[in-house]
Scaffold this active site. Sequence first.
Site, PDB file in Angstrom:
ATOM      1  N   PHE A 157      46.382  40.573  39.415  1.00  0.00           N
ATOM      2  CA  PHE A 157      45.066  41.020  38.955  1.00  0.00           C
ATOM      3  C   PHE A 157      44.037  40.596  39.983  1.00  0.00           C
ATOM      4  CE2 PHE A 157      41.015  40.836  36.822  1.00  0.00           C
ATOM      5  CZ  PHE A 157      41.000  42.033  36.122  1.00  0.00           C
ATOM      6  N   ASP A 248      44.053  35.224  46.669  1.00  0.00           N
ATOM      7  CA  ASP A 248      43.046  35.376  45.623  1.00  0.00           C
ATOM      8  C   ASP A 248      43.002  34.070  44.828  1.00  0.00           C
ATOM      9  OD1 ASP A 248      41.667  35.880  43.271  1.00  0.00           O
ATOM     10  OD2 ASP A 248      42.501  37.889  42.987  1.00  0.00           O
ATOM     11  N   LYS A 277      34.505  32.613  39.645  1.00  0.00           N
ATOM     12  CA  LYS A 277      34.717  31.908  38.383  1.00  0.00           C
ATOM     13  C   LYS A 277      34.211  30.467  38.432  1.00  0.00           C
ATOM     14  CE  LYS A 277      38.454  34.633  36.242  1.00  0.00           C
ATOM     15  NZ  LYS A 277      37.800  34.923  34.975  1.00  0.00           N
TER      16      LYS A 277
END
Length: 427
Positions: A157, A248, A277
């Site tokens: 993702f 990532d 985040k």
Amino acid sequence: MSIETLANHPSIPAESDPVMSSLFSPEGFDESVMATYGRFPLALERGQGSKVWDTNGKEYLDFVAGIATCTLGHAHPVMVETVTQQMQKLHHVSNLYYIPVQGELAKWLIEHSCADSVFFCNSGAEANEGAIKLARKYAHTVLGIKQPVILTAHASFHGRTLATITATGQPKYQQNFDPLMPGFHYVPYNDIAAIETAIAQLDADERKVAAILLEPLQGEGGVRPGDVAYFQQIRKICDEKGILLILDEVQVGMGRTGKFWGYENLGIEPDIFTSAKGLGGGIPIGATLCKQFCNVFQPGDHASTFGGNPFVCAVALSVCQTLEKEHLLQNVEQRGEQLRQGLKAIATNYPDHITEVRGWGLINGMELNADTKLTAADIVKACMAEGLLLVPAGAKVVRFVPPLIVTAPEVDQALKAIQRGIAAAIG
């Protein structure tokens, strides 16, 4: 300020706002906001440390943390002070000018990673977009590849923009958004033979691999840690063939694994990596970081109106410094081990329903048996009734991503709620 005394800090409000509670209406909300989320029937109003309260005043232990985002929990006094002071000085200008605190944040990130340069944006998806653009320009201008291909993994993702859902190796996120972005090819995660085969096949078709984009631990794909030997072999392949390795780190970075960066668990360094985040502790900020040799961006190549403004950079810098000052990486390691051992003990009571507990630091997953009718959402709902907030990572994995300030008593409290929740969900 210690983790234990955080909850008693006087700057944190102690009561719910009755005005807000009386005004909230799920029906009015759903009439006004696009239905892009399947929301749980819960309206949260305030938070303190690792706890949140809904509009009815019910208390919950928050093991979602904005989906691995609220690094320092809720209403952390350092963040409250930084937000207040920075808003009184300067909150936004433009990257047409030098922004001193942006430079300070970039310097901190460089000093605490393998990166040499940083580009700031607003989210993880944008950070990954920047990494994709950087890799493509490097492929064209340095490697001389006309049609560069980026390898990504099944079950990955990487975001919700058109390029990043294409990079995401999950068809459910791509459905009805054709035509997708060209230049991506998918391989199984933790399978080095698949990587080698894909590179050979693409070379034979005269489609050159320019980069490999992977998560050190797959978050949305089921909390699946990367295999050390797999990543070390990929690093070797990239070095031999001149391929960029992009990691990532949006979900696993900023201390969540017990180290500042997920790649530190694998014994390698990426050429490019991304963060978001937890970087801002809940304030929207993202970053694309790279080594100097692949820093091919020039003025006009990439930009962001809000990226790296004084407000977000000041808050992110305070989060980074607090992680270091309060020795939170040690807490992450200790509380993560406590949580995993507790979950494994619970799992032994339900061998027909739970197959595995896995993770690093404070990103952990509990996988359910494929044959059980029980779903991750069932457990999440049952634990919510017990005063514990959790989040699924796919249909059969329950994810545990509390704030990095979570205490030992809070982990014990969560484990008791999980035990009750699972028992209730099974019936």
